[in-house]
Every structure is written in C-alpha cells, then in structure tokens.
Design a protein around this motif. Structure first.
Motif, PDB file in Angstrom:
ATOM      1  N   SER A   1      54.156  18.616  -0.258  1.00 13.31           N
ATOM      2  CA  SER A   1      52.793  18.427   0.237  1.00 13.31           C
ATOM      3  C   SER A   1      52.754  18.823   1.698  1.00 13.31           C
ATOM      4  N   SER A   2      52.057  18.072   2.523  1.00 13.43           N
ATOM      5  CA  SER A   2      51.884  18.482   3.917  1.00 13.43           C
ATOM      6  C   SER A   2      53.199  18.446   4.689  1.00 13.43           C
TER       7      SER A   2
ATOM      8  N   LYS B   1      52.335  23.162   2.591  1.00 17.09           N
ATOM      9  CA  LYS B   1      51.039  23.037   3.247  1.00 17.09           C
ATOM     10  C   LYS B   1      51.287  22.576   4.678  1.00 17.09           C
TER      11      LYS B   1
ATOM     12  N   ASP C   1      50.395  21.505   7.961  1.00 16.34           N
ATOM     13  CA  ASP C   1      49.146  21.036   8.552  1.00 16.34           C
ATOM     14  C   ASP C   1      49.290  20.743  10.045  1.00 16.34           C
TER      15      ASP C   1
ATOM     16  N   LYS D   1      46.289  30.482  11.587  1.00 12.10           N
ATOM     17  CA  LYS D   1      45.476  29.898  10.513  1.00 12.10           C
ATOM     18  C   LYS D   1      45.594  30.732   9.237  1.00 12.10           C
TER      19      LYS D   1
ATOM     20  N   GLU E   1      46.350  25.619   5.515  1.00  8.92           N
ATOM     21  CA  GLU E   1      46.124  24.171   5.556  1.00  8.92           C
ATOM     22  C   GLU E   1      46.222  23.594   6.971  1.00  8.92           C
TER      23      GLU E   1
ATOM     24  N   LYS F   1      45.801  22.029  10.413  1.00  6.18           N
ATOM     25  CA  LYS F   1      44.780  21.162  11.001  1.00  6.18           C
ATOM     26  C   LYS F   1      44.971  20.996  12.501  1.00  6.18           C
TER      27      LYS F   1
ATOM     28  N   SER G   1      38.326  19.262   9.019  1.00  9.80           N
ATOM     29  CA  SER G   1      38.467  19.538   7.570  1.00  9.80           C
ATOM     30  C   SER G   1      37.206  20.080   6.973  1.00  9.80           C
TER      31      SER G   1
END
Length: 185
Positions: A117-118, A139, A141, A159, A164, A166, A185
C-alpha cells in the motif's frame, strides 16, 4: 554483526546491520529471514563490502518488515548491478548515498506485490541523476529528496512518476534549495 543474531526470533528492530568482508560479516541478510517478527531493519554497506549475488533479492521474504534503510559508504562500480526485491508490507524506505544514477531495475516488487500500500520514500545523498523509477508497484505518497547534487527534477515529473503522491519535500538538489509541496486528495 555477530553470528547467531538470527536466533533472536522475537527481535523486532535491528539497526546497524553492517555488510563488510566475509570475515568481518559472518551473518548475511538472508540469515535474518528467520526473524519473523522483524519490523525495522537498517543495513549499512561498508567500504569493503562483498555483496553476494541476489543477497538483497531475499528481502521479499521478510513478511513483517515495514521500515527499511539501506546506506552505502562508497560509490563504486561494484554496485552497478545492485538489485533488491522489497518486502510486501514495506511502509518506509530510506536510501542513503545510493551509488547509482537511476533506480530503474534496482528495487523490484516481489511475488506478493498486491499486498503493498502506501510508501514513504526517503532518498538522501548519492549519485542519483533522475527519478525515473520502477516504484509504480508501490503507492508512494510521501517523498523526501535531500542532498542530491546531481538530481534535477520538477514537481510535475514527480507527480507523473508517483501518481499517488500527496507530499514532497526537496532539500538541496541541483535545481532546488528547498521545496515543500502538498497535494489535496
């Protein structure tokens, strides 16, 4: 690192694991795979390091590992073919003084890539010249790029490499002294 450390089966964090000559480092990365509860690992690749073929490919078998730091003492052509397969539950990856110009083909997803995941990715120091990466399996972030004198990037490229993303923090790279940017987001 003393031989026998792999018998500490309840160990959760191991900092300062140094890879050097076979005589100075009797315990190898793959010896640690029995540390089933290991969540944090810090590896330092010393100036005299002898890295065995595919040694870092075994990182994917560290099922509980969430934080991984790999640092290099020296930039050397010995590391031109460095590859690692990252653990499936990795949440934070810190690469310090990475000796290569690019990350392409260096850090790969394991068989269990769907579990990832992140990821917080921190890259500081080293010879990195571009941020084209194979990290699309993760991902990313949060991204921190620091003290990379040869790296020239812009926020839009980052990006596109990391959709993903942030938050990015850039400090002392070739074309920026300091940038902090956050995407909503």
């Amino acid at each position: 690192m003393p031989k026998g450390i792999e018998k500490l089966t309840n160990l959760q964090v191991l900092k300062g694991f140094e890879i050097s000559t076979p005589k100075k480092t009797p315990c190898r990365i793959l010896d640690l795979v029995n540390l089933k509860k290991l969540k944090g690992l810090s590896v330092h690749i010393g100036t005299e390091a002898v890295i065995k073929d595919m040694e870092f490919l075994g990182l994917e078998d560290f099922f509980e590992l969430e934080c991984l730091k790999i640092s290099w003492s020296v930039s050397d052509s010995r590391y031109d073919n460095f590859q690692a397969i990252l653990p499936p539950r990795l949440r934070k990856l810190h690469l310090e003084c990475f000796p290569g110009k690019s990350f392409l083909g260096r850090f790969l997803p394991g068989e269990r890539k769907g579990l990832l995941s992140s990821l917080e990715l921190n890259i500081s120091g080293g010879k990195v010249e571009n941020m084209e990466v194979d990290f699309k399996w993760w991902k990313v972030d949060i991204l921190r790029l620091k003290y990379l004198k040869r790296l020239n990037v812009n926020i839009d490229d980052l990006k596109s490499f990391f959709p993903e993303l942030k938050y990015v923090e850039i400090k002392q790279i070739s074309n920026h002294s300091y940038i902090e940017h956050e995407w909503n987001s």
